[in-house]
Design a protein around this motif. Structure first.
Motif, PDB file in Angstrom:
ATOM      1  N   GLY A  66       0.901  -1.251   0.001  1.00 13.67           N
ATOM      2  CA  GLY A  66       0.087   0.112   0.093  1.00 13.67           C
ATOM      3  C   GLY A  66       0.739   1.301  -0.099  1.00 13.67           C
ATOM      4  O   GLY A  66       0.644   2.245  -0.520  1.00 13.67           O
ATOM      5  N   LYS A  67       1.888   1.394   0.693  1.00 10.35           N
ATOM      6  CA  LYS A  67       2.749   2.366   0.734  1.00 10.35           C
ATOM      7  C   LYS A  67       3.483   2.613  -0.478  1.00 10.35           C
ATOM      8  O   LYS A  67       3.352   3.953  -0.898  1.00 10.35           O
ATOM      9  CB  LYS A  67       4.032   2.200   1.805  1.00 10.35           C
ATOM     10  N   TYR A  68       3.882   1.578  -1.198  1.00 14.13           N
ATOM     11  CA  TYR A  68       4.621   1.888  -2.642  1.00 14.13           C
ATOM     12  C   TYR A  68       3.571   2.083  -3.455  1.00 14.13           C
ATOM     13  O   TYR A  68       4.209   2.651  -4.331  1.00 14.13           O
ATOM     14  CB  TYR A  68       5.464   0.725  -2.682  1.00 14.13           C
ATOM     15  N   LEU A  69       2.304   1.627  -3.475  1.00 14.12           N
ATOM     16  CA  LEU A  69       1.366   2.018  -4.531  1.00 14.12           C
ATOM     17  C   LEU A  69       1.115   3.672  -4.353  1.00 14.12           C
ATOM     18  O   LEU A  69       1.037   4.284  -5.324  1.00 14.12           O
ATOM     19  CB  LEU A  69       0.175   1.463  -4.410  1.00 14.12           C
ATOM     20  N   LEU A  70       0.984   4.157  -3.254  1.00 19.53           N
ATOM     21  CA  LEU A  70       1.041   5.595  -3.169  1.00 19.53           C
ATOM     22  C   LEU A  70       2.162   6.222  -3.657  1.00 19.53           C
ATOM     23  O   LEU A  70       2.135   7.356  -4.294  1.00 19.53           O
ATOM     24  CB  LEU A  70       0.700   6.021  -1.547  1.00 19.53           C
ATOM     25  N   LEU A  71       3.326   5.630  -3.224  1.00 23.37           N
ATOM     26  CA  LEU A  71       4.713   6.346  -3.617  1.00 23.37           C
ATOM     27  C   LEU A  71       4.631   6.520  -5.228  1.00 23.37           C
ATOM     28  O   LEU A  71       5.144   7.350  -5.805  1.00 23.37           O
ATOM     29  CB  LEU A  71       5.872   5.964  -3.051  1.00 23.37           C
ATOM     30  N   ALA A  72       4.222   5.270  -5.612  1.00 22.85           N
ATOM     31  CA  ALA A  72       4.275   5.230  -7.465  1.00 22.85           C
ATOM     32  C   ALA A  72       3.533   6.333  -8.002  1.00 22.85           C
ATOM     33  O   ALA A  72       4.205   6.555  -9.352  1.00 22.85           O
ATOM     34  CB  ALA A  72       3.992   3.978  -7.571  1.00 22.85           C
ATOM     35  N   ALA A  73       2.437   6.810  -7.299  1.00 24.90           N
ATOM     36  CA  ALA A  73       1.777   7.914  -7.995  1.00 24.90           C
ATOM     37  C   ALA A  73       2.787   9.052  -8.220  1.00 24.90           C
ATOM     38  O   ALA A  73       2.464  10.078  -9.396  1.00 24.90           O
ATOM     39  CB  ALA A  73       0.794   8.489  -7.350  1.00 24.90           C
ATOM     40  N   THR A  74       3.752   9.404  -7.750  1.00 26.92           N
ATOM     41  CA  THR A  74       4.735  10.578  -7.718  1.00 26.92           C
ATOM     42  C   THR A  74       6.353  10.171  -8.186  1.00 26.92           C
ATOM     43  O   THR A  74       6.801  10.931  -8.522  1.00 26.92           O
ATOM     44  CB  THR A  74       5.021  11.226  -6.499  1.00 26.92           C
ATOM     45  N   GLU A  75       6.457   8.855  -8.057  1.00 21.23           N
ATOM     46  CA  GLU A  75       7.885   8.723  -8.486  1.00 21.23           C
ATOM     47  C   GLU A  75       8.080   6.965  -8.993  1.00 21.23           C
ATOM     48  O   GLU A  75       7.165   6.257  -8.545  1.00 21.23           O
ATOM     49  CB  GLU A  75       8.890   8.919  -7.459  1.00 21.23           C
TER      50      GLU A  75
END
Length: 76
Positions: free
Chosen positions: A14-23
């Protein structure tokens, strides 16, 4: 750009799915990159950013469209 292990991705998806939106996030396994997690919209945003300012201020958007259509029609 961020690089994480497959184990880290699995534990905190979940954390990395959110981060993938910006990088972009590169996933590694045994020290080798095996995948890239990225936003499906990021490439479009990058393209728009690269085009910003490509039409001079002295021409309207409608004039630019007309000129582009004329160019494509002359190719046919």
């Amino acid at each position: 750009m961020m690089s994480i292990t497959a184990t880290e991705l699995k534990a905190n998806l979940g954390k990395y799915l959110l981060l993938a939106a910006t990088e972009d996030i590169f996933i590694t396994k045994n020290g080798r990159i095996i995948a890239k997690l990225t936003s499906p919209y990021q490439n479009k945003l990058d393209m728009i950013d690269s085009l910003f300012g490509s039409i001079p201020d002295t021409i309207t958007l409608e004039e630019a469209r007309k000129e582009q259509l004329e160019t494509y029609e002359s190719i046919d």
